[in-house]
Design a protein around this motif. Sequence first.
Motif, PDB file in Angstrom:
ATOM      1  N   UNK A 108       0.820  -1.205   0.000  1.00  0.00           N
ATOM      2  CA  UNK A 108       0.000   0.000   0.000  1.00  0.00           C
ATOM      3  C   UNK A 108       0.857   1.258   0.000  1.00  0.00           C
ATOM      4  N   UNK A 109       1.923   1.268   0.826  1.00  0.00           N
ATOM      5  CA  UNK A 109       2.782   2.447   0.875  1.00  0.00           C
ATOM      6  C   UNK A 109       3.474   2.675  -0.469  1.00  0.00           C
ATOM      7  N   UNK A 110       3.861   1.567  -1.109  1.00  0.00           N
ATOM      8  CA  UNK A 110       4.495   1.687  -2.425  1.00  0.00           C
ATOM      9  C   UNK A 110       3.523   2.284  -3.439  1.00  0.00           C
ATOM     10  N   UNK A 111       2.275   1.820  -3.384  1.00  0.00           N
ATOM     11  CA  UNK A 111       1.270   2.342  -4.305  1.00  0.00           C
ATOM     12  C   UNK A 111       0.982   3.811  -4.015  1.00  0.00           C
ATOM     13  N   UNK A 112       0.962   4.169  -2.723  1.00  0.00           N
ATOM     14  CA  UNK A 112       0.738   5.571  -2.370  1.00  0.00           C
ATOM     15  C   UNK A 112       1.865   6.460  -2.906  1.00  0.00           C
ATOM     16  N   UNK A 113       3.076   5.970  -2.862  1.00  0.00           N
ATOM     17  CA  UNK A 113       4.209   6.739  -3.399  1.00  0.00           C
ATOM     18  C   UNK A 113       4.052   6.951  -4.899  1.00  0.00           C
ATOM     19  N   UNK A 114       3.594   5.889  -5.573  1.00  0.00           N
ATOM     20  CA  UNK A 114       3.382   5.988  -7.019  1.00  0.00           C
ATOM     21  C   UNK A 114       2.275   6.994  -7.339  1.00  0.00           C
ATOM     22  N   UNK A 115       1.189   6.915  -6.582  1.00  0.00           N
ATOM     23  CA  UNK A 115       0.073   7.851  -6.788  1.00  0.00           C
ATOM     24  C   UNK A 115       0.523   9.282  -6.506  1.00  0.00           C
ATOM     25  N   UNK A 116       1.301   9.461  -5.460  1.00  0.00           N
ATOM     26  CA  UNK A 116       1.794  10.791  -5.131  1.00  0.00           C
ATOM     27  C   UNK A 116       2.687  11.361  -6.223  1.00  0.00           C
ATOM     28  N   UNK A 117       3.522  10.496  -6.802  1.00  0.00           N
ATOM     29  CA  UNK A 117       4.398  10.948  -7.884  1.00  0.00           C
ATOM     30  C   UNK A 117       3.581  11.370  -9.109  1.00  0.00           C
ATOM     31  N   UNK A 118       2.551  10.582  -9.422  1.00  0.00           N
ATOM     32  CA  UNK A 118       1.688  10.937 -10.548  1.00  0.00           C
ATOM     33  C   UNK A 118       0.957  12.246 -10.294  1.00  0.00           C
ATOM     34  N   UNK A 119       0.564  12.453  -9.043  1.00  0.00           N
ATOM     35  CA  UNK A 119      -0.119  13.693  -8.699  1.00  0.00           C
ATOM     36  C   UNK A 119       0.796  14.899  -8.906  1.00  0.00           C
ATOM     37  N   UNK A 120       2.075  14.729  -8.585  1.00  0.00           N
ATOM     38  CA  UNK A 120       3.019  15.817  -8.768  1.00  0.00           C
ATOM     39  C   UNK A 120       3.269  16.127 -10.242  1.00  0.00           C
ATOM     40  N   UNK A 121       3.048  15.137 -11.107  1.00  0.00           N
ATOM     41  CA  UNK A 121       3.222  15.372 -12.537  1.00  0.00           C
ATOM     42  C   UNK A 121       2.248  16.426 -13.057  1.00  0.00           C
ATOM     43  N   UNK A 122       1.172  16.616 -12.320  1.00  0.00           N
ATOM     44  CA  UNK A 122       0.221  17.658 -12.707  1.00  0.00           C
ATOM     45  C   UNK A 122       0.888  19.026 -12.810  1.00  0.00           C
ATOM     46  N   UNK A 123       1.840  19.274 -11.922  1.00  0.00           N
ATOM     47  CA  UNK A 123       2.546  20.552 -11.958  1.00  0.00           C
ATOM     48  C   UNK A 123       3.316  20.708 -13.255  1.00  0.00           C
ATOM     49  N   UNK A 124       3.957  19.610 -13.691  1.00  0.00           N
ATOM     50  CA  UNK A 124       4.668  19.654 -14.967  1.00  0.00           C
ATOM     51  C   UNK A 124       3.701  19.906 -16.117  1.00  0.00           C
ATOM     52  N   UNK A 125       2.519  19.288 -16.044  1.00  0.00           N
ATOM     53  CA  UNK A 125       1.550  19.459 -17.122  1.00  0.00           C
ATOM     54  C   UNK A 125       1.029  20.886 -17.177  1.00  0.00           C
TER      55      UNK A 125
END
Length: 515
Positions: free
Chosen positions: A322-339
Amino acid sequence: MESNRLPVPVSPYGPYAALALHVHDLTIRGHHTETLNAADEAEAVTLLLGDHRTRRVSRLGRMYALSALGRLDEALTIAEELVSRPAGPRATDAKIMADTAEVLMHLGRIDDGLHYVARAMNLLDVAPNKGIRYFSAMASLCNAARSADLFELADEVMHKALNSFDSPDDLYRTGAELEHAEMWLEWALRLEQVGRIEEASALVDKAVALLEFWVDKGLDSPIGVSALAVGYAKTGRHDDVFRLVGELLLKMRDSGQQHEARLLHLAHGLSLRATGDLAAARREFRAAEELSVLASQRLLFRYELAVTAVLEFPGEAMQTVLESLRSHVGALWQLRLDRRTMLRQAYRRVELEAARTTADLAATSDALTGLGNRRMFDSRMDSVEGGGSLLLIDVDRFKDINDRFSHGVGDRVLGEIASILRSHCRHDEVAIRFGGDEFAMFLSTGEPEAAQIAERIRRVILARDWNTIALGLRVTLSMGLAACQDGEKGRDLYDRADARLYTAKRSGRNQLAAA
């Protein structure tokens, strides 16, 4: 007696608009399989009748249904077909660009998608901001932004869309409000995944209130009720969830409404987990994942599966997953800033391109009429190709008009003629004023159809009540038409059209001379 009245009511969507609007009605209500059947019928009929505008609208409805069903490659084929043939006005072209952007985003082509979003935004900045066209374009732009996880932009755009349309009961406004509420729910689920619980809860409350309003009004919308079930699950109204799931889930699955069924499975899983039936909740999330057509949807359900697994099988291993998946989700969320940065850059590029286009247009435009000028005429003559036609037009006895009524009246006559010529141009055609009272039209059709267009223009000019400009004023046109032959040079095409123009003048004026 010949009638000049149209055989059907005029509509911005085409003369047989009801066919295409039925297609859109079905897809707004979530009946996507039925939409494809209705589109087959509408496109066959409109093709037979030659109503290309209505057929275009029907194709757009087909694209929405294909996208909702996960048939993205087919949807993109239609999107690229539509965007390559802009038909105007600006809001309509912007809508198609936004729809194309959404499909590209779902296919993972983020850069291309953001470029189309920027193009749509640029067009909408200068489009009239009231009415159905603007409203519909803004709703599409909202969906494109949402598909890129740019929820703040999507929310801002949807508010503008809803404020642009006055009627609260219009079907399109209703559909957009339902999509807005569903977007709030998706946004809330994503915020929960990154730990922003209070913001998520506020969005859920807004979505439930809006969805309940429309459901209480008796709206037949499977997507609205399915989204409401998710809202109920997030606000603890589990008995309502179980009731809605029992009433609708099998119907949605049997009718092929996968998006609605997916939401119901999600709501069911959330309520089952909240009431302690973890194994059943896991089955519901699995069922929802199987119905997913987009990677973002699958990730959402896998996250819920991981949360459920930690509760069902507590231990370090499950917690680590779960923590690994949360890290992945968090990283994807941060990609919004790049977009967001990428979108700003894309918008700036589009602004610069638009500025260059405006400058080029000014250099090739006639100041009095707004039509193309001699520079544009020469450019078009240099690139003329077979399959089209050149129509040359002179105003009969224009010097007499200036001498008798004044040059100001003459200028108004030229402006009226320019407006009529412009209204008879399709998107790939152009009207030009290349001399004092000399006009030209580059038409994309062969000679028979071009002759019909020319005759229609001549009759419109003849029937115009010119007394409203000056008492006793009468205006007629002489025309010469020639179709471009394969391999023919522009100079030769011009000479043939010009010879026919003089034939029309020598034969008494107020007529068309063609082959």
